[in-house]
Structure formats: structure tokens, C-alpha cells
Design a protein around this motif. Structure first.
Motif, PDB file in Angstrom:
ATOM      1  N   VAL A 339       0.836  -1.200   0.000  1.00  0.00           N
ATOM      2  CA  VAL A 339       0.000   0.000   0.000  1.00  0.00           C
ATOM      3  C   VAL A 339       0.870   1.250   0.000  1.00  0.00           C
ATOM      4  CG1 VAL A 339      -1.696   1.303   1.340  1.00  0.00           C
ATOM      5  CG2 VAL A 339      -1.913  -1.168   1.130  1.00  0.00           C
ATOM      6  N   MET A 340       1.946   1.232   0.775  1.00  0.00           N
ATOM      7  CA  MET A 340       2.826   2.393   0.852  1.00  0.00           C
ATOM      8  C   MET A 340       3.488   2.685  -0.492  1.00  0.00           C
ATOM      9  SD  MET A 340       3.891   4.799   2.786  1.00  0.00           S
ATOM     10  CE  MET A 340       3.464   4.232   4.451  1.00  0.00           C
ATOM     11  N   THR A 341       3.897   1.645  -1.204  1.00  0.00           N
ATOM     12  CA  THR A 341       4.523   1.837  -2.515  1.00  0.00           C
ATOM     13  C   THR A 341       3.576   2.537  -3.479  1.00  0.00           C
ATOM     14  OG1 THR A 341       5.837  -0.168  -2.190  1.00  0.00           O
ATOM     15  CG2 THR A 341       5.642   0.665  -4.442  1.00  0.00           C
ATOM     16  N   ALA A 342       2.361   1.999  -3.594  1.00  0.00           N
ATOM     17  CA  ALA A 342       1.384   2.593  -4.509  1.00  0.00           C
ATOM     18  C   ALA A 342       0.960   3.981  -4.041  1.00  0.00           C
ATOM     19  CB  ALA A 342       0.163   1.682  -4.634  1.00  0.00           C
ATOM     20  N   GLY A 343       0.779   4.165  -2.725  1.00  0.00           N
ATOM     21  CA  GLY A 343       0.328   5.454  -2.204  1.00  0.00           C
ATOM     22  C   GLY A 343       1.342   6.563  -2.444  1.00  0.00           C
ATOM     23  N   LEU A 344       2.629   6.279  -2.222  1.00  0.00           N
ATOM     24  CA  LEU A 344       3.657   7.295  -2.428  1.00  0.00           C
ATOM     25  C   LEU A 344       3.739   7.713  -3.897  1.00  0.00           C
ATOM     26  CD1 LEU A 344       6.549   5.984  -0.143  1.00  0.00           C
ATOM     27  CD2 LEU A 344       5.021   7.915   0.290  1.00  0.00           C
ATOM     28  N   VAL A 345       3.740   6.741  -4.794  1.00  0.00           N
ATOM     29  CA  VAL A 345       3.848   7.064  -6.221  1.00  0.00           C
ATOM     30  C   VAL A 345       2.578   7.766  -6.703  1.00  0.00           C
ATOM     31  CG1 VAL A 345       4.135   6.094  -8.522  1.00  0.00           C
ATOM     32  CG2 VAL A 345       5.441   5.168  -6.611  1.00  0.00           C
ATOM     33  N   MET A 346       1.427   7.310  -6.238  1.00  0.00           N
ATOM     34  CA  MET A 346       0.186   7.974  -6.628  1.00  0.00           C
ATOM     35  C   MET A 346       0.147   9.406  -6.096  1.00  0.00           C
ATOM     36  SD  MET A 346      -3.768   6.780  -6.020  1.00  0.00           S
ATOM     37  CE  MET A 346      -3.398   5.099  -6.486  1.00  0.00           C
TER      38      MET A 346
END
Length: 487
Positions: A339-346
Motif C-alpha cells: 500500500v505504501m509503494t502505490a500510495g507514495l507514487v500515486m
């Protein structure tokens, strides 16, 4: 005649009508523009519109109706054996169109004559081999009924195109003749042109509204069909998402919505402060030269395809987080997808949505409000904090809402960055999935659209639509509440 050339021909006829209509009106007024009811250009525009609208209307209508008619006629030639459902018929019709297109290519390249393409039979010719010679690859041998249907398809398609050409030209010429003959110095050409333009604007607005209505109705009807097959209580309150086309599916929506809002929340936590602070700097502190360079560079982020962001999440951000929070670091993270990976990039992707809109909104605050605050002794920062931002708050809320809607609807970044695990978990360093990615997965592959595993995609979409609509209503209430203080 190809559609493009037909379009150009009708357009050329309309332009000729513009010139002749204008000249006819001036001739009737004996060259004295004061005797005309309207300006000369209106008389020409009247003939132009009278030519283009009927011609293009018939063209568009024909292009919509003809494929439906041909599909219905040719589909009747497909034998019922082997067709288990509507999807099988679509696959058969796809083969028919592929063979028909291959025959057209063979005729164009001289590999077959028009008579041979019309009379060729599978009993005497290797159709797959002949079409393969001209670059048309077929997955299997052509069945006799497929070839016959393809030949009928070609014949009807060619006949339809000739009929379409005649009908379009007839409608355009008829409109041209009627408008040209009516043209005179006493014709209220301006009234006619403005009336037509008003109808065109109304039609454009109606198309947008009807499209929205069509999308909503499609979601509603398919959602109703889904709830006939699957209990609504299990869908809305179930905590397990495990679709299985073999039966025994568990289609609880809670894990999907938890993943959706968790990723969106992290993205907004990243995008809103950075984007808002960037907007305040660009609008209140940056000089013209810095602003001219910084704002375009910031807006470049909005033009990057989301698949590129997804690859960035998968290949760069994920491994970077693993090095810090994975087994080699704090041990909180089991894989690069989280979730953190997708959230940061988004969040990085959403920065220009927040910053650019907020910057425009802050710049729209009247300069008199800033001058008044500074004149009363407030500092620059106090003016920004206590005057500018409260005045721009309704628009800023709208910008944040737009970013939130964009985050909720994102798919590719989540697929590559967050994984596909549907579960309820508070750990942001674990893989999860979202509603949009599940909608895509449920509607791809050999899905039986009468099964709950396929119809659930519409229920997911409808639920997401209702929630985002509720967020819009709440935001509208907030905007109106704050706006009243500055009206």
C-alpha cells in the motif's frame, strides 16, 4: 467511397454553398449591404449549415445503423450448433469479420480477383493458406459457414457503403438547394444561423448528460441482476474476496474498499501538503522568472502515463522501501508491492492536480484583499494564512476533491505497486488491492456475463459511484458554507 473522402466532399459542398449563398444575397441587394437583413456572412453560413447538418447527420446515423443491420443478418447464417451463449456468437462473428477483412486485403493486393473472393469455397481452396500469403493470420482452418458468412458480410458491407454515399450526398445536396433558393436580401439569415447554433450547443450538452445517464442506467441494471444471484448483505458486509468461476465464490466488498481508501489516503497525505505549499509559493512568493520555469516543470507530472508511474513504483520505489523496511532493515515489509509503494507514487502523480488548480484559485483572490491586510500591518505570511487561503478555501477543497477522485479511480499504479491481495489489514507495508483493479480482473478473460463473478464488477462500480457522489455532495456543502463568508 471511403468515409473520409465522403466527409471531405460534403465539407467542400458546404464551403461552396457558403460562397454562393453570400454572393446570391449581395446580388439580390444589388451590392448594397444596407439592404440586407443580416450581414453577408450569415447568408453564406445559412447555406453552409443547411448542407453540412443533413449530410453529416445521415452519415453518422448510417455508420451506427449499418453495422447493426449487417451483424443481425450475418449472425443468422451462423449455425446454432456449438454456440453455447452470446459470447460464442461474438467469437464466431469475430472470425467472420477477420476472414472478410482478409478477402478484402487479398483483392487489394491482387492475390484474388473480386469474382474469386465472392465464389471461393473451402472444399477446393485452402483459405487459411491463401490469406496467410497476404499477411492475414488465422488461428484455425476456416469453416464453410464462416466463409459463406464472410462473403455475405463483404457484399452487404460494399452495398451499404454505396447506398450510404448516395444517401449522404442526396441529403447534403437537398439541404444546399433548399437553403440556396431561399436566400435573398429579406431572409432572416442571422436568426436561422443562431437558432441552428443554439440547437447544436443544446445537442452537445444533451450528449454529455445522456452519456452520464446511460452509464448510470447500465450500472443500475447490471447491479440489480447481480443481486438477484448473490445476497446483498454478503456483498456489502463480507470480509472475504474470493471469486471462483467454479462456484462457491465469496464476494465481500469490504477488503476492496479498505485497500482503495487506504491507498488513496496515503496518496492524499503526500499530494495535498506538497501541492498546496507549492501553489502558495508559486502564487505568493516566487518571482515571474521562477514561476515561468517551475510551474510548467511541475505540470509535466500530469502528462506522464500512469503505466510509467506503475513501473516506477515496481522497479524503484518498491525496492527502495524494501531496503529500509524489509528484511534487511526494520523487517516490516515482506515484498516490494505494498500500500505504501502505490500510495507514495500515486501521491507524486496527484501533486500537479492539487498545485496547479490551487495556484489558479489563489491567484483569483482579489489583490485588494491582500493590500488591505498588508495595509493594516499584517505580515506576508499572516496575509497568506488569514486572508488568502480562507478566501480560496472553496476552490482548494474542489482541487483536493478532484485529486481524491483521481486517486480512487486509479488502476495501473495499484496493479503494479500494491499487488492483488484482498484483505483487511492496517499494515501499510503489505500488499492489498482496490476496487478498480478487481473490476478489470473480473471483466477480463473468458467471463460468462450471466454469472455473479462477472456481474459483480458492475456492483463494484455502482457502489464506488455512490460513494464518490456522496463525497462530492459533502464537499459541495463545505464549499457553500465557507463561500458565504466572502460573498
Amino acid at each position: 467511397m471511403p468515409v473520409l473522402w465522403l466527409f471531405i466532399l460534403v465539407l467542400a459542398l458546404g464551403l461552396i454553398g457558403f460562397v454562393l449563398g453570400r454572393a446570391r444575397a449581395l446580388k439580390d441587394a444589388q451590392g448594397d449591404i444596407r439592404l440586407l437583413h443580416s450581414l453577408p456572412s450569415y447568408y453564406g453560413s445559412n447555406v453552409l449549415l443547411a448542407t453540412l447538418i443533413p449530410g453529416f447527420a445521415v452519415l453518422v446515423l448510417w455508420l451506427i445503423v449499418q453495422p447493426m443491420v449487417i451483424h443481425g443478418q450475418v449472425a443468422g447464417m451462423i449455425p446454432e450448433r456449438g454456440l453455447t451463449d452470446y459470447g460464442s456468437l461474438n467469437l464466431a462473428m469475430s472470425d467472420v469479420r477477420r476472414v472478410a477483412d482478409g478477402l478484402d486485403i487479398a483483392v487489394e493486393q491482387g492475390a484474388l480477383s473480386a469474382e474469386q473472393a465472392r465464389d471461393i469455397r473451402t472444399e477446393f481452396t485452402d483459405i487459411r493458406g491463401r490469406l496467410g500469403e497476404v499477411g492475414v493470420a488465422l488461428g484455425s482452418n476456416v469453416q464453410p459457414y464462416v466463409l459463406q458468412a464472410a462473403q455475405t458480410y463483404r457484399t452487404m458491407n460494399a452495398t451499404g457503403h454505396w447506398l450510404m454515399t448516395g444517401a449522404v450526398l442526396a441529403a447534403a445536396i437537398a439541404g444546399f438547394a433548399v437553403a440556396f433558393l431561399r436566400t435573398g436580401k429579406d431572409l432572416r439569415a442571422r436568426n436561422s444561423v443562431e437558432r441552428v447554433i443554439l440547437m447544436l450547443l443544446l445537442s452537445a450538452a444533451s450528449i454529455a448528460i445522456l452519456t452520464t445517464v446511460g452509464i448510470v442506467l447500465s450500472l443500475i441494471f447490471n447491479t440489480i441482476e447481480f443481486f438477484k444471484l448473490y445476497p446483498a448483505t454478503d456483498f456489502f458486509f463480507g470480509t472475504t474476496w474470493a471469486p471462483s468461476f467454479g462456484g462457491g465464490s465469496e464476494l465481500g466488498i469490504l477488503p476492496l474498499f479498505w485497500g482503495t481508501f487506504y491507498v488513496s489516503l496515503i496518496a492524499l497525505v503526500v499530494a495535498v501538503p506538497i501541492g498546496l505549499f507549492a501553489a502558495v509559493y508559486l502564487s505568493e512568493y516566487a518571482g515571474p522568472k521562477v514561476r515561468a520555469i517551475a510551474k510548467p516543470l511541475l505540470e509535466v507530472l500530469a502528462g506522464i502515463p500512469t503505466i510509467v508511474y506503475g513501473l516506477f513504483a515496481l522497479l524503484t520505489v518498491g525496492p527502495l522501501l524494501m531496503s529500509v523496511f524489509g528484511d534487511g532493515g526494520l523487517g516490516w515489509m515482506q515484498g516490494g508491492r505494498s500500500v505504501m509503494t502505490a500510495g507514495l507514487v500515486m501521491g507524486v502523480m496527484l501533486i500537479p492536480f492539487v498545485s496547479s488548480l490551487s495556484d489558479d484559485i489563489i491567484n483569483a483572490v482579489p489583490q485588494a484583499m491582500r493590500d488591505g491586510s498588508l495595509g493594516l500591518g499584517a505580515t506576508k505570511s499572516e496575509t497568506v494564512k488569514q486572508v488568502v487561503l480562507p478566501a480560496a478555501l472553496p476552490g482548494i477543497v474542489g482541487a483536493i476533491l478532484l485529486a481524491a477522485s483521481r486517486a480512487i479511480g486509479e488502476t495501473m499504479i495499484v496493479v503494479l505497486g500494491a499487488g492483488a491481495a484482498a484483505k483487511l489489514n492496517m499494515n501499510p507495508f503489505e500488499a492489498m488491492t482496490t476496487v478498480t483493479t478487481r473490476i478489470v480482473s473480473q471483466l477480463t478473460g473468458d467471463a460468462d456475463f450471466s454469472s455473479p463473478e462477472a456481474l459483480v464488477a458492475f456492483a463494484l462500480g455502482m457502489t464506488l459511484f455512490v460513494i464518490t457522489l456522496g463525497l462530492n455532495i459533502v464537499a459541495l456543502v463545505i464549499v457553500r458554507k465557507y463561500r458565504e463568508q466572502y460573498d
